[in-house]
Design a protein around this motif. Structure first.
Motif, short mmCIF file in Angstrom:
data_model
loop_
_atom_site.label_atom_id
_atom_site.label_comp_id
_atom_site.label_asym_id
_atom_site.label_seq_id
_atom_site.Cartn_x
_atom_site.Cartn_y
_atom_site.Cartn_z
N LEU A 3 38.07 -14.18 12.67
CA LEU A 3 39.46 -13.74 12.83
C LEU A 3 39.54 -12.56 13.79
CD1 LEU A 3 42.39 -14.08 12.04
CD2 LEU A 3 41.99 -12.59 10.08
N ASN A 4 38.59 -11.63 13.70
CA ASN A 4 38.59 -10.50 14.61
C ASN A 4 38.37 -10.95 16.05
OD1 ASN A 4 38.96 -8.87 12.44
ND2 ASN A 4 36.86 -8.12 12.35
N ILE A 5 37.50 -11.97 16.23
CA ILE A 5 37.22 -12.46 17.57
C ILE A 5 38.45 -13.11 18.17
CG2 ILE A 5 35.81 -14.06 18.90
CD1 ILE A 5 33.65 -13.68 16.76
N VAL A 6 39.09 -13.96 17.39
CA VAL A 6 40.29 -14.64 17.89
C VAL A 6 41.38 -13.64 18.21
CG1 VAL A 6 42.10 -16.27 17.28
CG2 VAL A 6 39.73 -16.77 16.67
N SER A 7 41.55 -12.64 17.35
CA SER A 7 42.61 -11.66 17.56
C SER A 7 42.36 -10.82 18.78
CB SER A 7 42.74 -10.76 16.32
OG SER A 7 43.04 -11.53 15.19
N ASN A 67 47.58 -17.00 18.29
CA ASN A 67 48.15 -18.05 19.12
C ASN A 67 47.02 -18.61 19.99
OD1 ASN A 67 49.62 -19.74 20.71
ND2 ASN A 67 50.79 -18.15 21.76
N PHE A 68 46.53 -19.78 19.65
CA PHE A 68 45.38 -20.33 20.36
C PHE A 68 45.74 -20.77 21.77
CE2 PHE A 68 43.97 -20.66 15.97
CZ PHE A 68 42.67 -20.23 16.07
N ALA A 69 47.03 -20.85 22.08
CA ALA A 69 47.42 -21.21 23.44
C ALA A 69 47.03 -20.12 24.42
CB ALA A 69 48.93 -21.47 23.50
N THR A 70 46.93 -18.87 23.98
CA THR A 70 46.55 -17.76 24.85
C THR A 70 45.09 -17.36 24.67
OG1 THR A 70 47.23 -16.13 23.19
CG2 THR A 70 48.91 -16.88 24.76
N PHE A 71 44.34 -18.10 23.88
CA PHE A 71 42.95 -17.76 23.63
C PHE A 71 42.11 -18.06 24.87
CE2 PHE A 71 38.65 -18.58 22.14
CZ PHE A 71 38.44 -17.51 21.29
N ARG A 72 41.36 -17.08 25.31
CA ARG A 72 40.52 -17.24 26.50
C ARG A 72 39.06 -17.43 26.09
NH1 ARG A 72 43.70 -12.86 27.51
NH2 ARG A 72 41.92 -11.45 27.18
N PRO A 73 38.28 -18.24 26.81
CA PRO A 73 36.86 -18.39 26.48
C PRO A 73 36.14 -17.05 26.54
CG PRO A 73 37.56 -20.09 28.03
CD PRO A 73 38.70 -19.11 27.92
N ALA A 74 35.18 -16.89 25.65
CA ALA A 74 34.45 -15.63 25.57
C ALA A 74 33.01 -15.91 25.17
CB ALA A 74 35.11 -14.68 24.58
N THR A 75 32.13 -14.99 25.53
CA THR A 75 30.73 -15.04 25.13
C THR A 75 30.46 -13.89 24.18
OG1 THR A 75 30.05 -16.08 27.20
CG2 THR A 75 28.34 -15.00 25.91
N LEU A 76 30.00 -14.21 23.00
CA LEU A 76 29.74 -13.21 21.98
C LEU A 76 28.23 -12.98 21.87
CD1 LEU A 76 30.87 -11.46 19.63
CD2 LEU A 76 30.48 -13.44 18.16
N THR A 77 27.80 -11.73 21.93
CA THR A 77 26.40 -11.36 21.79
C THR A 77 26.20 -10.64 20.46
OG1 THR A 77 26.16 -11.13 24.19
CG2 THR A 77 24.46 -10.11 22.81
N VAL A 78 25.34 -11.20 19.64
CA VAL A 78 25.07 -10.65 18.31
C VAL A 78 23.65 -10.10 18.28
CG1 VAL A 78 25.05 -11.12 15.83
CG2 VAL A 78 26.61 -12.38 17.31
N THR A 79 23.50 -8.85 17.89
CA THR A 79 22.18 -8.21 17.82
C THR A 79 21.88 -7.64 16.44
OG1 THR A 79 23.12 -6.12 18.62
CG2 THR A 79 22.21 -7.63 20.27
N ASN A 80 22.80 -7.77 15.52
CA ASN A 80 22.65 -7.17 14.19
C ASN A 80 22.19 -8.24 13.20
OD1 ASN A 80 22.75 -5.19 12.24
ND2 ASN A 80 24.92 -5.49 11.81
#
Length: 307
Positions: free
Chosen positions: A11-15, A56-69
């Motif tokens: 949810l935080n990522i989408v927001s 609003n998924f219509a405005t959602f842009r592709p993203a790359t998430l890096t997780v190190t934890n």
């Protein structure tokens, strides 16, 4: 047994990626512990409902998430119930998380909205869904759903699948250094090694169908637990010779000269047909130190066979 774990709050990522303001938690309530459990639970559901309305998924842009934890999971110390508690504490600093052993690792995840009609699709059976004009393009694989209740839909594709889940092994009574254990699973049409059938669905980095599948190596554990799923496309015409063969290996972490990297330490099997029907369910199987004798496939492994 899982090696490590982490958590990602979608949810935080989408927001944030969608250009929306992050939901600000009620810091005073969470920090000071004010309010009853029901009040805090109600507030949490209100935040979730507001977040769903705002995304609003219509405005959602592709993203790359890096997780190190990441945190190391030790099966004999961390139960599933404890893991759920840690997941709940991931949103705020907690003394519980300081007790865990961190693991140095990096995971990159590409997140993008799915189009209404994805291109270059593969069915759950890895069949190309037309149109598929370019075989060099990275495909989108359809996931086969296990519905919680019966879904009445027409079957338009022939499907004959078998799922195998190795769960646990007990080698406490075994002598010697047998601690780094991996399991090889094969779908056999007979006793000869050449009769292993290429019916096991491969992972993304492998061929489409494999003759054998391996579990991860469980390090220094004589009673390992496994979390591997193996999906098989089995033939329509099964005979009494078809069976699943399990071979257990000790993996040397520090190989020496003229010493093999993997050493077989046990065997067991499951005949797939019984009274003309496919055998399914949970099985507790004995493990033999020696290779199975000839004509073993029509017998269960608990039957004493004289060579």
């Amino acid at each position: 047994m899982p090696f490590a774990w982490t958590a990602i709050h979608l949810l935080n990522i989408v927001s944030s990626v969608g250009g929306l303001d992050r939901l600000v938690p009620d810091c005073d309530t969470e920090r000071k512990g004010h309010g009853t459990w029901n009040e805090r639970k109600k507030k949490g559901f209100e935040r979730m409902s507001v977040g769903e309305d705002m995304c609003n998924f219509a405005t959602f842009r592709p993203a790359t998430l890096t997780v190190t934890n990441f945190f190391k999971q030790e099966g004999d110390r961390l139960s599933d119930e404890d893991l759920y508690k840690y997941l709940a504490d991931m949103r705020r600093p907690s003394s519980l998380l300081r007790r865990l052993r961190p693991v140095t690792a990096q995971l990159k995840i590409d997140i993008s909205p799915a189009p209404d009609s994805p291109h270059y699709c593969l069915s759950p059976e890895l069949l190309h869904v037309k149109p598929y004009p370019d075989l060099r393009v990275r495909p989108t694989k359809e996931v086969l759903e296990f519905p919680a209740r019966d879904v009445y839909t027409p079957h338009t594709t022939y499907r004959n699948l078998l799922y195998v889940y190795p769960q646990s092994l007990n080698f406490n009574s075994r002598q010697g250094s047998v601690r780094n254990i991996a399991v090889k699973v094969q779908f056999m049409a007979g006793e000869d090694p050449s009769q292993a059938l290429p019916v096991i669905f491969g992972k993304s980095s492998c061929a489409e169908f494999m003759r054998e599948a391996y579990t991860p190596v469980i390090y220094h554990n004589k009673t390992p637990e496994f979390y591997e799923e193996m999906k098989m496309k089995i033939p329509a015409n099964l005979t009494d010779n078809h069976h699943l063969l399990f071979t257990f290996y000790h993996i040397s972490c520090q190989p020496k000269q003229n010493t093999p990297l993997e050493t077989p330490v046990g065997y067991t099997w499951i005949p797939l047909m019984q009274h003309g029907r496919l055998r399914t369910g949970s099985f507790s199987l004995p493990v033999s130190v020696e290779k199975p004798p000839p004509s073993y496939s029509v017998l269960t492994p608990d039957v004493s066979v004289c060579q």
